[in-house]
Design a protein around this motif. Sequence first.
Motif, PDB file in Angstrom:
ATOM      1  N   PRO A  63     -18.336 -36.622  34.285  1.00  0.00           N
ATOM      2  CA  PRO A  63     -19.762 -36.307  34.114  1.00  0.00           C
ATOM      3  C   PRO A  63     -20.071 -35.711  32.741  1.00  0.00           C
ATOM      4  N   ILE A  64     -19.824 -36.504  31.721  1.00  0.00           N
ATOM      5  CA  ILE A  64     -20.075 -36.051  30.355  1.00  0.00           C
ATOM      6  C   ILE A  64     -21.584 -36.039  30.113  1.00  0.00           C
ATOM      7  N   PRO A  65     -22.129 -34.988  29.498  1.00  0.00           N
ATOM      8  CA  PRO A  65     -23.585 -34.948  29.235  1.00  0.00           C
ATOM      9  C   PRO A  65     -24.039 -36.160  28.426  1.00  0.00           C
ATOM     10  N   HIS A  66     -25.277 -36.600  28.750  1.00  0.00           N
ATOM     11  CA  HIS A  66     -25.921 -37.711  28.045  1.00  0.00           C
ATOM     12  C   HIS A  66     -25.142 -39.016  28.210  1.00  0.00           C
ATOM     13  N   THR A  67     -24.534 -39.198  29.367  1.00  0.00           N
ATOM     14  CA  THR A  67     -23.956 -40.493  29.728  1.00  0.00           C
ATOM     15  C   THR A  67     -24.641 -40.988  30.999  1.00  0.00           C
ATOM     16  N   ALA A  68     -24.348 -42.242  31.395  1.00  0.00           N
ATOM     17  CA  ALA A  68     -25.064 -42.893  32.505  1.00  0.00           C
ATOM     18  C   ALA A  68     -26.576 -42.778  32.280  1.00  0.00           C
ATOM     19  N   ILE A  69     -26.970 -43.171  31.078  1.00  0.00           N
ATOM     20  CA  ILE A  69     -28.356 -42.951  30.647  1.00  0.00           C
ATOM     21  C   ILE A  69     -29.346 -43.755  31.493  1.00  0.00           C
ATOM     22  N   ILE A  70     -29.056 -45.030  31.728  1.00  0.00           N
ATOM     23  CA  ILE A  70     -30.004 -45.871  32.468  1.00  0.00           C
ATOM     24  C   ILE A  70     -30.138 -45.443  33.925  1.00  0.00           C
ATOM     25  N   PRO A  71     -29.052 -45.213  34.678  1.00  0.00           N
ATOM     26  CA  PRO A  71     -29.226 -44.758  36.064  1.00  0.00           C
ATOM     27  C   PRO A  71     -29.947 -43.422  36.175  1.00  0.00           C
ATOM     28  N   GLU A  72     -29.678 -42.516  35.234  1.00  0.00           N
ATOM     29  CA  GLU A  72     -30.292 -41.191  35.307  1.00  0.00           C
ATOM     30  C   GLU A  72     -31.775 -41.228  34.965  1.00  0.00           C
ATOM     31  N   ASN A  73     -32.225 -42.260  34.265  1.00  0.00           N
ATOM     32  CA  ASN A  73     -33.616 -42.318  33.794  1.00  0.00           C
ATOM     33  C   ASN A  73     -34.334 -43.564  34.284  1.00  0.00           C
ATOM     34  N   LYS A  74     -33.916 -44.117  35.433  1.00  0.00           N
ATOM     35  CA  LYS A  74     -34.494 -45.380  35.878  1.00  0.00           C
ATOM     36  C   LYS A  74     -35.977 -45.259  36.197  1.00  0.00           C
ATOM     37  N   ASP A  75     -36.432 -44.104  36.714  1.00  0.00           N
ATOM     38  CA  ASP A  75     -37.858 -43.947  37.010  1.00  0.00           C
ATOM     39  C   ASP A  75     -38.678 -43.942  35.727  1.00  0.00           C
TER      40      ASP A  75
END
Length: 404
Positions: A63-75
Amino acid sequence: MRMIATGLLLFMAASFLAARELSALFPHPAWGFAIAFTEAAMVGGLADWFAVTALFRHPLGLPIPHTAIIPENKDRIADTMAAFLRTNFLTPAVVARRIQGFNLAQAAGNMLIEQRSGTQSRLRDGAANLLADLLESLDEEQFGGMVKSGLKKQLTKLNLAPLLGQLLQTAIADRRHPPVLDAFIRWAALTIEANEDLMRDIIHKRAGALLRWTGLDDKVANAVLDGIYKLLAETLVIPDHPIRAKIEEGLATLAHSLLHDPEMQEKVARLKEEVLANPAMSHWLDGMWERTRGGLLRAVRNPQGLMKGSLGLSIEQLGRTLVEDEELQLLVNRFARRTLVGSVSRYGDEIVRIVSETVKRWDARTVTGRIEGAVGRDLQFIRINGTLVGGLVGVLIHTVDRLL
C-alpha cells in the motif's frame, strides 16, 4: 506485450550479470559500456514498471502512497469523464456544427436503394437474423400476454362512439357509402333467393286452410317474393329511391347520435366492454398475435424474399425519392437536425448522468480491467521504451564519465 516488456527487463538483468562476469574474465574497456547500458536499462525498466503498475494497482501488493490511482479515484474519473462528454460533445452548438454538412436524407435513401438491390445483404441479413432471434427468444405466453393486455387497455381507454360517428359522417359526406349499400342490397337478394323454399314453406304454414285448399297460398308466396325482388331491384338501380333515401337518413341520424347523444355513446361503451370481456375476444387476440408473430418471423427469416415483393419496391421508391428530391431532403435534414439538437438540449444531462453513474457502479477491478484493456499495449510500450532509453542514457553517462 506485458510478457515482452517483462522479458526484456529480465534479459537486461541477465545481460548485466553476464557482462560483470565476462569483464572480470576478459578485461576490456567495452565491457564498461555494456555494463552501463544494462544497468541503466534495468533501472529505467523497473521505474517505468512501477509507474505503469501504480496507475492500476499497488505494486507488489504494497500500500504505497499515491499508487492504485485509477481504482482509488474512479468516482472522480467518472464525474470528469461525464463532464468532458457533456462539454465537448453533447452541446447543441457542437451537435449542430457536426451535422450541418451531413445529408442524412440522401444517405438514408442510398441505404434503402442498396437494401433493395442487395448490395448490403450482410447488413440486412444480420439485422433480420437479430430481430428473428429476439422474437424467438421472447417467452410466447408472457410476451403475447403483454401485447394482448396492452391492446385491451388501449381499447378500453378508446372512446369508440365519437370515432365511429366521425367515420360514418365523413363516409356519407364523401359519398363512400353507396357502394356498401349496393353490396348489401345484392347480398339481401341472393340470401332471399337461396332461402326461397324456406320462405315459401313459412307462407304455406301461415296461410289459412281455405287458401291452402284452394291453392292460393302458392300465388301469395309468388307475389310476396316477386314484390321483394322488385323492391330490391328498384332500390338498387334508382339513385333517389325512397328506401335508399330512408337508409341514408337513418345513417345520418346514427352518425349524429354517435357524436352528440350521451345515451347512444353509453350504449356503445357498454357493448365495447361486453365484447372485450367475452372469451371469444381473447381467443381472437391470441390468434391474431400468433399470426402476426409468425408473419414477422417468416419475413425476417427471408429478408431477400420480402425485399423482392411490393414492400421492397415501396422501400426502393422511397429511397429514390429521398435521393432525387432536393426539397424533400431539405425538409428531412432540417427536421433531423432540429430533433437531434433538441434531444441533446433536453436529455444531454441525463445521458452524461447515465455514463457517470454506470462507471461509479463498476467495482474497482472492472474499471481497472476496462481501462487497462483499452490502453494496455501502449502502457507496455512505455516499459519497453523506458528500458531501452534508460540503457542509452546509461551509455551516455558512462561515455561522459570516461571522457572527463
